[in-house]
Design a protein around this motif. Structure first.
Motif, PDB file in Angstrom:
ATOM      1  N   MET A   1     -24.318   3.432   6.989  1.00 37.47           N
ATOM      2  CA  MET A   1     -22.997   4.083   6.959  1.00 37.47           C
ATOM      3  C   MET A   1     -22.359   3.866   5.588  1.00 37.47           C
ATOM      4  O   MET A   1     -22.401   2.767   5.050  1.00 37.47           O
ATOM      5  N   SER A   2     -21.784   4.926   5.019  1.00 30.40           N
ATOM      6  CA  SER A   2     -21.124   4.809   3.724  1.00 30.40           C
ATOM      7  C   SER A   2     -19.834   4.017   3.862  1.00 30.40           C
ATOM      8  O   SER A   2     -19.285   3.869   4.957  1.00 30.40           O
ATOM      9  N   SER A   3     -19.342   3.517   2.728  1.00 26.76           N
ATOM     10  CA  SER A   3     -18.119   2.722   2.759  1.00 26.76           C
ATOM     11  C   SER A   3     -16.933   3.595   3.155  1.00 26.76           C
ATOM     12  O   SER A   3     -16.899   4.784   2.869  1.00 26.76           O
ATOM     13  N   PRO A   4     -15.928   3.011   3.825  1.00 23.58           N
ATOM     14  CA  PRO A   4     -14.773   3.803   4.259  1.00 23.58           C
ATOM     15  C   PRO A   4     -13.930   4.263   3.074  1.00 23.58           C
ATOM     16  O   PRO A   4     -13.905   3.639   2.020  1.00 23.58           O
ATOM     17  N   LEU A   5     -13.241   5.355   3.289  1.00 29.19           N
ATOM     18  CA  LEU A   5     -12.260   5.866   2.343  1.00 29.19           C
ATOM     19  C   LEU A   5     -10.886   5.676   2.963  1.00 29.19           C
ATOM     20  O   LEU A   5     -10.611   6.202   4.042  1.00 29.19           O
ATOM     21  N   ILE A   6     -10.036   4.899   2.300  1.00 33.33           N
ATOM     22  CA  ILE A   6      -8.683   4.647   2.791  1.00 33.33           C
ATOM     23  C   ILE A   6      -7.751   5.629   2.094  1.00 33.33           C
ATOM     24  O   ILE A   6      -7.717   5.707   0.864  1.00 33.33           O
ATOM     25  N   ILE A   7      -7.005   6.391   2.872  1.00 37.01           N
ATOM     26  CA  ILE A   7      -6.097   7.401   2.334  1.00 37.01           C
ATOM     27  C   ILE A   7      -4.683   7.036   2.738  1.00 37.01           C
ATOM     28  O   ILE A   7      -4.382   6.881   3.926  1.00 37.01           O
ATOM     29  N   LYS A   8      -3.811   6.896   1.752  1.00 37.33           N
ATOM     30  CA  LYS A   8      -2.405   6.601   2.031  1.00 37.33           C
ATOM     31  C   LYS A   8      -1.596   7.889   1.983  1.00 37.33           C
ATOM     32  O   LYS A   8      -1.625   8.627   1.010  1.00 37.33           O
ATOM     33  N   LEU A   9      -0.864   8.149   3.079  1.00 39.27           N
ATOM     34  CA  LEU A   9      -0.007   9.325   3.188  1.00 39.27           C
ATOM     35  C   LEU A   9       1.444   8.910   3.037  1.00 39.27           C
ATOM     36  O   LEU A   9       1.852   7.866   3.545  1.00 39.27           O
ATOM     37  N   GLY A  10       2.208   9.768   2.388  1.00 39.05           N
ATOM     38  CA  GLY A  10       3.639   9.517   2.261  1.00 39.05           C
ATOM     39  C   GLY A  10       4.297  10.681   1.567  1.00 39.05           C
ATOM     40  O   GLY A  10       3.675  11.715   1.317  1.00 39.05           O
ATOM     41  N   GLY A  11       5.579  10.538   1.270  1.00 41.59           N
ATOM     42  CA  GLY A  11       6.287  11.574   0.533  1.00 41.59           C
ATOM     43  C   GLY A  11       6.561  12.806   1.363  1.00 41.59           C
ATOM     44  O   GLY A  11       6.626  12.774   2.593  1.00 41.59           O
ATOM     45  N   ARG A  12       6.657  13.941   0.665  1.00 41.03           N
ATOM     46  CA  ARG A  12       7.085  15.189   1.309  1.00 41.03           C
ATOM     47  C   ARG A  12       6.134  15.654   2.386  1.00 41.03           C
ATOM     48  O   ARG A  12       6.546  16.310   3.357  1.00 41.03           O
ATOM     49  N   VAL A  13       4.840  15.323   2.272  1.00 43.61           N
ATOM     50  CA  VAL A  13       3.878  15.819   3.248  1.00 43.61           C
ATOM     51  C   VAL A  13       4.206  15.361   4.660  1.00 43.61           C
ATOM     52  O   VAL A  13       3.894  16.044   5.643  1.00 43.61           O
ATOM     53  N   LEU A  14       4.884  14.215   4.794  1.00 47.34           N
ATOM     54  CA  LEU A  14       5.223  13.710   6.122  1.00 47.34           C
ATOM     55  C   LEU A  14       6.488  14.349   6.683  1.00 47.34           C
ATOM     56  O   LEU A  14       6.806  14.155   7.861  1.00 47.34           O
TER      57      LEU A  14
END
Length: 260
Positions: A1-14
């Motif tokens: 399994m490949s390493s995880p990708l951590i994605i931080k969401l914030g700002g206007r998109v929320l």
């Protein structure tokens, strides 16, 4: 399994339902490439509700000062409203979300930043729970609500929290923003920022306000992931550019990449 990708969401998109739908469509595509973990904040929503309820809310150097009296509101917004909304949308996009806070499974531990009130300084804990979820094809969705060793609930900057989650999982990190990445004074994208360049970019005002926290978090993640950082993707990128996010998920250049 490949390493995880951590994605931080914030700002206007929320705060923009159409933008959030667009981003979740991209997340669905990225999940086909590699394991994902989402970490989200919600400062705009917290600010709005605090104002509606007659509370003052201030930021210092891009980070919110959180009196203990504000924590029930912060917790309701982060761990309740936003987290459940993200999980509901992820489910609609064919994903298997699991809503969590930072302390779940002792993933992220927190010290209290007494200068900012009930604010947590995130520290690495255990990656066991997230690994178990990832192995079963679940999508962990973490709100930036932490807990101190004494059980005090704490507001945690989501950029810094995501950097610690990346350390815990030995994963890659993308900090999403409303622009293409970190921009110079002319508004042009800076492709690469090194640890040596960062202090000057901050001192001369090229990087300011909330972007200082993003750069700090990205550098922190890069330092934490040494000696493997050279093989990791650590970047600040725009949530609206699906092609850029796909390139980053594949380990290709996009956004502003952070090197140590």
């Amino acid at each position: 399994m490949s390493s995880p990708l951590i994605i931080k969401l914030g700002g206007r998109v929320l705060t923009d339902s159409l933008a959030l739908q667009q981003l979740l469509t991209t997340v669905q595509r990225l999940a086909a490439l590699r394991p994902l973990v989402l970490v989200h904040g919600g400062g705009d929503q917290v600010q709005s509700l605090l104002q509606q309820l007659g509370h003052d809310s201030v930021k210092v150097e891009g980070q919110r000062v959180t009196p203990a009296a504000h924590i029930p509101i912060v917790a309701g917004v982060l761990a309740g409203d936003i987290n459940s909304q993200l999980c509901a949308l992820a489910l609609q996009h064919g994903l298997q979300p699991v809503g969590l806070t930072l302390q779940a499974g002792d993933t992220v531990r927190c010290e209290v930043d007494t200068s900012r009130g009930a604010v947590g300084i995130p520290q690495p804990g255990s990656g066991k729970l997230l690994q178990l979820l990832i192995e079963q094809n679940y999508l962990p969705v973490l709100s930036s609500l932490g807990v101190s060793a004494s059980g005090e609930r704490l507001n945690v900057n989501a950029d810094l929290a995501a950097a610690v989650v990346a350390q815990v999982l030995h994963g890659d990190l993308i900090l999403l923003t409303d622009v293409a990445g970190i921009l110079d004074h002319a508004g042009l994208l800076i492709d690469i920022i090194t640890a040596e360049q960062a202090p000057e970019l901050i001192s001369n005002g090229t990087v300011r306000d909330g972007m200082v926290v993003k750069l700090t978090a990205a550098l922190q993640a890069a330092q934490m992931l040494l000696p493997t950082a050279a093989r990791r993707t650590i970047a600040v990128a725009g949530w609206h550019d699906a092609n850029a996010l796909t390139r980053l998920a594949r380990g290709e250049p996009a956004g502003t990449r952070i090197h140590v």
